[in-house]
Write an enzyme that holds these catalytic residues in place. Structure first.
Site, short mmCIF file in Angstrom:
data_model
loop_
_atom_site.label_atom_id
_atom_site.label_comp_id
_atom_site.label_asym_id
_atom_site.label_seq_id
_atom_site.Cartn_x
_atom_site.Cartn_y
_atom_site.Cartn_z
N HIS A 96 0.73 -1.05 0.12
CA HIS A 96 0.01 -0.10 0.09
C HIS A 96 0.90 1.37 0.14
CE1 HIS A 96 -4.33 0.17 -0.24
NE2 HIS A 96 -4.47 -1.23 0.37
N HIS A 137 -6.50 -3.55 -10.98
CA HIS A 137 -6.97 -3.16 -9.53
C HIS A 137 -8.48 -3.13 -9.69
CE1 HIS A 137 -7.53 0.15 -6.54
NE2 HIS A 137 -6.67 -0.68 -5.89
#
Length: 378
Positions: free
Chosen positions: A191, A292
């Site tokens: 992340h 994604h």
């Protein structure tokens, strides 16, 4: 056929906000798209209303023309909010095009190169190994998942020595491997919370002995040369792309040798037309695409059609969440999403009677605070 109206609906998927967009035509054919919620979410609505003025009266089947027009009329690069709005419009126009032709969208893209679309499940956290085993087994039994994405962080990143963060991640993955079927795949998403590439190398290579599917977005995306440096020192596949916007961004990344797998988001990069350009760039660099997609059932449907028609696919991200507004989402069977050749457009229905009630939920990321009081990356 002409575009006559654009409507927006603030909704939710589980506890995350979602903005749905409907584009209507003078022939009664309408299409749906989903915008990415970068935040502030309500900023998207006036942008979409402004863009509608630019495309009202245009034939909605001219998707490439509309997308290019919206990009070029922005004068400066449109950025996150602008591209999210363009993405929703783009998706709605593809949906209209498929419905008008009586075909699934993937047939407008040259037809399907695969019979079903492989998916992995986003878990996103790092549950204790017994809980992780129980959760992944349940997901496998229910949907057939054999690939999952976890977090590599077992502690507060800023509370203690970085070497301990890496050791605990490695020990954790070793235990996950020991209690899971050997054929199962596990990716790890960092992340973009690591600032120093050297630390990202440490963490990625600590996971390497246990064969992760990939190591995802460990550092910030802004400085592309750092990605080439990072990949050259990692012993694991490197994946990234959810924070990049334009085909040129992905070209720069891959030219620098900065990724093995790219992860563009169809709701971020300006829609399917732009996503296909990115996929072509990736294929030319021998990089696979793993879109994604922590989004709702509409974005998942868009990804199904992209994936059906693109040969260089790795996997599509899938987040099992129920909604009130999509009664017939694509659901995994044996770890795959089946195509719907008898259903035109995206192949899903949107229940407009539900959309009449604003079901928006506010959600914001929690910004980490370091021991000295400064902010970390989220």
């Amino acid at each position: 056929m002409k575009i006559t109206a654009l409507r927006t609906y603030m909704q939710r998927v589980a506890e995350r906000p979602r903005l749905l967009v409907k584009v209507e035509t003078d022939e009664g054919v309408s299409g749906w798209g989903e915008a990415y919620n970068h935040g502030p979410d309500h900023a998207l609505i006036p942008v979409l209303e402004y863009m509608f003025q630019q495309i009202e009266g245009v034939d909605p089947r001219r998707v490439e023309y509309v997308v290019r027009r919206l990009l070029q009329e922005a004068r400066f690069p449109p950025g996150a909010i602008g591209l999210a709005a363009i993405a929703a419009i783009d998706q709605a126009l593809w949906d209209i095009s498929g419905k008008a032709a009586g075909l699934p969208v993937y047939m407008l893209l040259g037809g399907h190169v695969r019979d079903r679309v492989p998916v992995y499940c986003g878990v996103y956290t790092a549950p204790d190994p017994p809980a992780c085993r129980d959760l992944t087994q349940e997901l496998n039994e229910r949907y057939g998942f054999t690939a999952f994405k976890l977090s590599p962080y077992r502690r507060d990143l800023y509370a203690g020595r970085w070497g301990n963060v890496c050791k605990e991640a490695a020990d954790y993955f070793a235990e996950i491997r020991s209690i899971s079927p050997p054929e199962w795949e596990f990716a790890f998403e960092a992340h973009a919370r690591i600032f120093e590439p050297r630390q990202a190398v440490q963490l990625g290579n600590a996971l390497a002995p246990y064969d992760p599917l990939w190591f995802e977005e460990p550092i910030r995306p802004e400085y592309i040369p750092a990605w080439g440096h990072l990949r050259s020192q990692l012993d694991v596949p490197l994946a990234t792309g959810e924070s990049l916007f334009l085909p040129q961004d992905f070209l720069a990344l891959l030219t620098a040798g900065g990724a093995d797998i790219v992860q563009p988001d169809v709701c971020v990069v300006g829609g399917l037309a732009q996503l296909r350009k990115i996929a072509t760039i990736a294929e030319a660099h021998y990089a696979s695409v793993a879109p994604h997609n922590p989004m709702g059932p509409l974005a998942t449907a868009v990804n199904v059609h992209f994936a059906a028609a693109h040969h260089g696919l790795k996997l599509v991200e899938y987040k099992p969440c129920e909604t009130t507004w999509c009664p017939d989402p694509y659901l995994p069977v044996d770890g795959h999403l089946e195509l719907r050749p008898d259903r035109p457009g995206w192949g899903v229905e949107i229940d407009e009677s539900v959309l009449g009630t604003d079901d928006y939920v506010r959600w914001e990321r929690v910004l980490p605070i370091r021991p000295d009081g400064s902010t970390g990356y989220v």
